[in-house]
Design an enzyme around this catalytic site. Structure first.
Site, PDB file in Angstrom:
ATOM      1  N   ASN A  98     -30.668 -47.484  22.120  1.00 38.71           N
ATOM      2  CA  ASN A  98     -29.693 -46.288  22.159  1.00 38.71           C
ATOM      3  C   ASN A  98     -29.576 -45.601  23.542  1.00 38.71           C
ATOM      4  O   ASN A  98     -30.656 -45.512  24.250  1.00 38.71           O
ATOM      5  CB  ASN A  98     -29.808 -45.395  21.124  1.00 38.71           C
ATOM      6  CG  ASN A  98     -29.832 -46.037  19.708  1.00 38.71           C
ATOM      7  OD1 ASN A  98     -29.080 -47.172  19.499  1.00 38.71           O
ATOM      8  ND2 ASN A  98     -30.422 -45.451  18.571  1.00 38.71           N
TER       9      ASN A  98
ATOM     10  N   ASP B 182     -28.141 -42.449  23.412  1.00 37.93           N
ATOM     11  CA  ASP B 182     -28.016 -41.172  23.024  1.00 37.93           C
ATOM     12  C   ASP B 182     -28.923 -40.187  23.361  1.00 37.93           C
ATOM     13  O   ASP B 182     -28.918 -38.922  23.119  1.00 37.93           O
ATOM     14  CB  ASP B 182     -27.316 -41.164  21.552  1.00 37.93           C
ATOM     15  CG  ASP B 182     -28.527 -41.792  20.330  1.00 37.93           C
ATOM     16  OD1 ASP B 182     -27.894 -42.164  19.529  1.00 37.93           O
ATOM     17  OD2 ASP B 182     -29.614 -41.409  20.918  1.00 37.93           O
TER      18      ASP B 182
ATOM     19  N   HIS C 175     -31.418 -49.510  27.538  1.00 37.08           N
ATOM     20  CA  HIS C 175     -30.120 -49.561  27.902  1.00 37.08           C
ATOM     21  C   HIS C 175     -29.549 -48.463  28.838  1.00 37.08           C
ATOM     22  O   HIS C 175     -28.589 -48.192  28.988  1.00 37.08           O
ATOM     23  CB  HIS C 175     -29.157 -49.681  26.660  1.00 37.08           C
ATOM     24  CG  HIS C 175     -29.253 -51.145  26.083  1.00 37.08           C
ATOM     25  ND1 HIS C 175     -28.975 -51.321  24.978  1.00 37.08           N
ATOM     26  CD2 HIS C 175     -29.775 -52.271  26.693  1.00 37.08           C
ATOM     27  CE1 HIS C 175     -29.100 -52.670  24.552  1.00 37.08           C
ATOM     28  NE2 HIS C 175     -29.692 -53.112  25.471  1.00 37.08           N
TER      29      HIS C 175
ATOM     30  N   CYS D 118     -25.852 -43.238  40.860  1.00 36.92           N
ATOM     31  CA  CYS D 118     -24.550 -43.336  42.027  1.00 36.92           C
ATOM     32  C   CYS D 118     -24.549 -45.131  42.143  1.00 36.92           C
ATOM     33  O   CYS D 118     -25.663 -45.606  42.335  1.00 36.92           O
ATOM     34  CB  CYS D 118     -25.146 -42.888  43.575  1.00 36.92           C
ATOM     35  SG  CYS D 118     -24.389 -43.400  44.873  1.00 36.92           S
TER      36      CYS D 118
ATOM     37  N   CYS E 130     -24.678 -39.600  49.286  1.00 35.80           N
ATOM     38  CA  CYS E 130     -23.880 -40.540  49.978  1.00 35.80           C
ATOM     39  C   CYS E 130     -22.617 -40.799  49.791  1.00 35.80           C
ATOM     40  O   CYS E 130     -21.687 -41.601  50.249  1.00 35.80           O
ATOM     41  CB  CYS E 130     -24.755 -42.036  49.718  1.00 35.80           C
ATOM     42  SG  CYS E 130     -24.079 -42.518  48.224  1.00 35.80           S
TER      43      CYS E 130
ATOM     44  N   GLY F 284     -32.199 -50.205  12.112  1.00 31.82           N
ATOM     45  CA  GLY F 284     -30.692 -49.518  12.540  1.00 31.82           C
ATOM     46  C   GLY F 284     -30.206 -50.436  13.636  1.00 31.82           C
ATOM     47  O   GLY F 284     -29.440 -49.930  14.521  1.00 31.82           O
TER      48      GLY F 284
ATOM     49  N   ASN G  67     -32.452 -51.134   7.221  1.00 33.65           N
ATOM     50  CA  ASN G  67     -31.009 -51.242   7.554  1.00 33.65           C
ATOM     51  C   ASN G  67     -30.450 -50.927   6.350  1.00 33.65           C
ATOM     52  O   ASN G  67     -31.093 -51.099   5.310  1.00 33.65           O
ATOM     53  CB  ASN G  67     -30.944 -52.676   8.314  1.00 33.65           C
ATOM     54  CG  ASN G  67     -29.703 -52.653   9.099  1.00 33.65           C
ATOM     55  OD1 ASN G  67     -28.689 -52.109   8.325  1.00 33.65           O
ATOM     56  ND2 ASN G  67     -29.647 -53.235  10.184  1.00 33.65           N
TER      57      ASN G  67
END
Ligand code: BV8
Ligand code: ZN
Length: 259
Positions: A102, A104, A129, A137, A164, A201, A227
């Site tokens: 996640n 979040d 992730h 950037c 930059c 999950g 799950n």
């Protein structure tokens, strides 16, 4: 008769080292839509459309609109009892590492909330992730805090790097992009060292994150899945607990949902 929950609780109690892999499902009860569920995030947009470097190159305004909208939605969400139960597990006696797909930031926010003044770092997640609330950037790679008020009115108005002047992007891993090598190797290392993997999950479809539980299994470890439905991993699980993680994790990890 031993229930599935009793069997799972015993596996947790007997574990020497635990790795946790979470996916969008753990944040569903916080109000963050999942990716593939009904009304999921991607129902309105397909992943190939927006969560890819090609989409960003082709139409950065639309990609930024989608992330700014998600940032605003996530800003109104809080960690739920499932995030807090995992944080308390990681702050407790058994060495535990939370690996999350996640972006979040809810595990990161649950850590200090559960630590209550103690050192929260054992409960901070490995975010394979990235994190949606950070900018990166595209040119120099500088990372800065992101905002949900992104001016997408024109290409020229899109956020630029103050160092930059390169194009900023959300600091997340898009499809077709490789994960940060040192983050991925840390996730695989803790999975290898663990004798128990809690998979919570996730539809276990996205690679290479979905390999984490298999690494623990290959090293003789056990799998517990939490799950609301069966997944491709269910057949590999020693115990598969079907239900919402916000309710099952406090019971599994012996931390009252009320606290
Ligand atoms: C890579 C950040 C090397 C962005 C995400 C073709 C070309 C290029 C690559 C590929 C390709 N084909 C396959 C690939 C590999 C690809 C991949 O895996 N694709 C999948 C779809 C098949 N992977 C990659 O591209 C990765 N990079 O491989 O690099 C490479 C390079 C070039 C070419 C080849 C290889 C990068 C993947 C990272 C993508 N970025 N997020 C953003 O968020 O905007 S992934 C995204 O999906 C989220 O992070 C999410 O977490 C993740 C996984 O989804 P889930 O978390 O599982 O969520 P989902 O909605 O699917 O499921 C929710 C689950 O919760 C369900 O099971 C549901 O039942 C359950 N649930 C719901 N409510 C509850 C609950 N459970 C408990 N309680 C509840 N209350
Ligand atoms: Zn820059």
């Amino acid at each position: 008769m031993t229930t599935e929950m009793e069997r799972a609780r015993r596996l947790v109690a007997e574990a020497d080292r635990i790795v946790v892999l979470t996916g969008a499902g753990i944040s569903a009860e916080s109000g963050v839509p999942t990716f593939r569920g009904a009304g999921g995030l991607w129902k309105s947009h397909r992943p190939e459309e927006l969560a890819t470097p090609e989409a960003f190159a082709r139409d950065p305004q639309t990609v930024w609109e989608w992330y700014a909208w998600r940032r605003g939605l996530i800003a109104d969400c809080d960690p739920n009892h499932g995030h807090l139960a995992l944080a308390r597990l990681a702050l407790g006696g058994t060495p535990t590492t939370i690996v999350t797909q996640n972006v979040d930031g809810l595990h990161t926010r649950a850590a200090p909330e559960a630590a209550r003044g103690a050192d929260p770092s054992p409960a901070l997640p490995v975010e394979v992730h990235g994190a949606i609330d950070r900018d990166k950037c595209s040119s120099c790679g500088a990372r800065t805090p992101g905002t949900s008020s992104v001016d997408t009115s024109s290409h020229g108005a899109l956020p630029r790097c103050s160092t930059c002047n390169g194009m900023l992007r959300p600091d997340v891993v898009w499809f077709g992009e490789t994960l940060e090598p040192e983050i991925l190797s840390r996730a695989f290392q803790v999975a290898q060292d663990a004798d128990l993997c809690l998979v919570v999950g996730t539809s276990a479809l996205v690679q290479p994150a979905a390999l984490v539980p298999l690494v623990t299994l290959q090293n003789g470890g056990a799998l517990i899945e939490v799950n609301i439905e069966r997944t491709p991993l269910s057949g590999e699980a020693r115990v598969s607990l079907l239900g919402p993680s916000g309710e099952l994790l406090p019971e599994l990890l012996d931390v009252g949902a009320a606290t």
